[in-house]
Design a protein around this motif. Structure first.
Motif, short mmCIF file in Angstrom:
data_model
loop_
_atom_site.label_atom_id
_atom_site.label_comp_id
_atom_site.label_asym_id
_atom_site.label_seq_id
_atom_site.Cartn_x
_atom_site.Cartn_y
_atom_site.Cartn_z
N PRO A 110 0.95 -1.34 0.10
CA PRO A 110 -0.02 -0.01 -0.13
C PRO A 110 0.78 1.21 -0.05
N GLY A 111 0.47 2.27 -0.88
CA GLY A 111 1.11 3.32 -0.75
C GLY A 111 2.12 3.77 -2.16
N ASN A 112 2.49 2.61 -2.48
CA ASN A 112 3.21 2.71 -3.96
C ASN A 112 2.43 3.52 -4.84
N PRO A 113 3.20 4.39 -5.42
CA PRO A 113 2.43 5.46 -6.47
C PRO A 113 2.56 4.71 -7.87
N TYR A 114 3.15 3.79 -7.84
CA TYR A 114 3.22 2.83 -9.33
C TYR A 114 2.03 2.18 -9.49
N ARG A 115 0.93 2.60 -10.44
CA ARG A 115 -0.36 2.15 -10.15
C ARG A 115 -0.49 0.61 -10.61
N PRO A 116 0.22 0.01 -11.15
CA PRO A 116 0.09 -1.50 -11.15
C PRO A 116 0.05 -2.37 -9.82
N SER A 117 0.70 -1.54 -9.09
CA SER A 117 0.80 -2.09 -7.57
C SER A 117 -0.31 -2.59 -7.00
N ASP A 118 -1.47 -1.54 -7.36
CA ASP A 118 -2.73 -1.78 -6.84
C ASP A 118 -3.46 -3.14 -7.17
N PHE A 119 -3.38 -3.54 -8.46
CA PHE A 119 -4.02 -4.94 -8.92
C PHE A 119 -3.13 -6.07 -8.26
N HIS A 120 -1.53 -5.90 -8.09
CA HIS A 120 -0.99 -6.75 -7.65
C HIS A 120 -1.31 -7.01 -6.12
N ILE A 121 -1.66 -5.90 -5.52
CA ILE A 121 -1.98 -6.04 -4.05
C ILE A 121 -3.39 -6.70 -3.79
N ALA A 122 -4.19 -6.28 -4.64
CA ALA A 122 -5.58 -7.04 -4.53
C ALA A 122 -5.48 -8.43 -4.85
N THR A 123 -4.80 -8.69 -6.20
CA THR A 123 -4.58 -10.08 -6.30
C THR A 123 -3.89 -10.83 -5.10
N GLU A 124 -2.86 -10.67 -4.51
CA GLU A 124 -2.43 -11.11 -3.57
C GLU A 124 -3.52 -11.32 -2.35
N ALA A 125 -4.23 -10.24 -2.09
CA ALA A 125 -5.29 -10.47 -1.13
C ALA A 125 -6.27 -11.45 -1.53
N MET A 126 -6.77 -11.94 -2.77
CA MET A 126 -7.61 -12.87 -2.99
C MET A 126 -6.80 -14.11 -3.20
N LEU A 127 -5.66 -14.28 -3.41
CA LEU A 127 -4.81 -15.45 -3.09
C LEU A 127 -5.07 -15.89 -1.52
N ALA A 128 -4.72 -14.86 -1.02
CA ALA A 128 -4.60 -15.44 0.67
C ALA A 128 -5.92 -15.73 1.29
N GLU A 129 -7.05 -15.18 0.55
CA GLU A 129 -8.48 -15.60 0.82
C GLU A 129 -8.97 -16.72 0.05
N SER A 130 -8.11 -17.51 -0.66
CA SER A 130 -8.77 -18.47 -1.41
C SER A 130 -8.65 -19.79 -1.01
N GLY A 131 -8.11 -19.98 0.22
CA GLY A 131 -8.01 -21.37 0.84
C GLY A 131 -7.08 -22.33 0.17
N VAL A 132 -6.25 -21.93 -0.73
CA VAL A 132 -5.20 -22.71 -1.45
C VAL A 132 -3.66 -22.04 -0.95
N ALA A 133 -3.08 -23.04 -0.85
CA ALA A 133 -1.50 -22.56 -0.44
C ALA A 133 -1.22 -21.82 -1.75
N TRP A 134 -0.46 -20.57 -1.55
CA TRP A 134 0.05 -19.75 -2.62
C TRP A 134 1.30 -19.00 -2.45
N THR A 135 1.82 -18.72 -3.44
CA THR A 135 3.23 -18.21 -3.53
C THR A 135 2.98 -16.85 -4.59
N ALA A 136 3.32 -15.62 -4.12
CA ALA A 136 3.50 -14.47 -5.09
C ALA A 136 4.98 -14.18 -5.17
N LEU A 137 5.44 -14.32 -6.33
CA LEU A 137 7.00 -13.84 -6.87
C LEU A 137 6.84 -12.52 -7.05
N ARG A 138 7.26 -11.63 -6.10
CA ARG A 138 7.44 -10.18 -6.40
C ARG A 138 8.64 -10.06 -7.16
#
Length: 284
Positions: A110-138
């Protein structure tokens, strides 16, 4: 089975090539928009199925039987990328996938002015809520260096907005490490960083370039609006220019400063440096 999305693209395609050196082809599947473009993989024994993030039913079929799925993030700024990624995550869950590996971005906080950060943050949040093991390669910035440096070989100048230390990372190294994560015995939960080991500024890049070329390559700091106007004058749509400007803003705010040793560890060697990549660019 490991299924890779976007396997006819640059990162996804290179990842599949590295997977083929690690595991049998019949343990690899790809989900692609156009199966004809993946015929070269089918010919080598890879399972090829049609699937796109816009078509959840096709995705479920292309993910069937997979233990892991690599979700290569979308990159169209005009698309609803959060919605498309939601389709892919839900399809993977419905198909019984045990782990989702997602290509995120360094600085996806959060707070990163680079706009694509927003959809990456949102996607990582969805992964965390998915109930499946997940890895985000930043992943560290892995685009062509000229994309951020400009035509320095022709002008003798790196004339860009104010920047900040960034671990510029080679896409080929990211692909090889991604394959190592997918095919390895070691699992990573949550976000991890794949970056070059050193974060450098354009001042340092100019010094490196000067040493490699035997010329004096100058670093010129352009005013933000001056730079945007120049981009627009050269034919870049203003929204795209401002999107790229937000990347420079994030860099100088320190969002890309951190360099992580994991990439080196996964590769078992030193990743390609900025000097290596500039030398290759000069030679072409």
């Amino acid at each position: 089975m490991i299924v890779v999305t976007g396997a006819t693209g640059g990162l996804g395609g290179a990842t599949v090539e590295h997977l083929l050196t690690r595991i049998p082809a019949d343990r690899i599947g790809v989900s692609v928009r156009d199966t004809a473009k993946a015929q070269h993989l089918a010919d080598r024994g890879v399972r090829v199925r049609q699937g796109s993030y816009e078509d959840p039913a096709a995705l479920r079929d292309s993910f069937a039987g997979a233990e892991q799925v690599l979700l290569v993030s979308g990159n169209d700024p005009a698309a609803d990328l959060v919605g498309l990624h939601r389709n892919a995550i839900e399809a993977a869950v419905a198909a019984g996938v045990r782990r989702i590996v997602y290509t995120s971005q360094q600085g996806a906080v959060p707070g990163n002015p680079y706009r694509p950060s927003d959809f990456h943050i949102a996607t990582e949040a969805m992964l965390a809520e998915s109930g499946v093991a997940w890895t985000a390669l930043r992943n560290g910035a892995y685009g062509p260096l000229d994309q951020v440096l400009g035509p320095w070989q022709q002008t003798g100048e790196i004339a860009q907005p104010e920047d900040g230390p960034t671990p510029y990372t080679d896409r080929a190294d990211v692909a090889e490490a991604t394959a190592a994560v997918l095919a390895g015995d070691r699992y990573f939960d949550g976000p991890v960083h794949l970056t070059a080991p050193d974060a450098v500024t354009f001042d340092a890049v100019a010094e490196i370039a000067s040493g490699l070329t035997g010329r004096t390559i100058k670093r010129i700091v352009l005013d933000d609006e001056q730079w945007v106007a120049g981009q627009v004058a050269s034919g870049v749509p203003e929204p795209m220019a401002r999107l790229m400007l937000s990347w420079y803003e994030a860099g100088r705010a320190g969002y890309f400063t951190e360099a992580d040793p994991l990439l080196t560890e996964l590769l078992g060697r030193a990743p390609r440096s900025v000097a290596d990549r500039l030398a290759a660019d000069i030679a072409t």
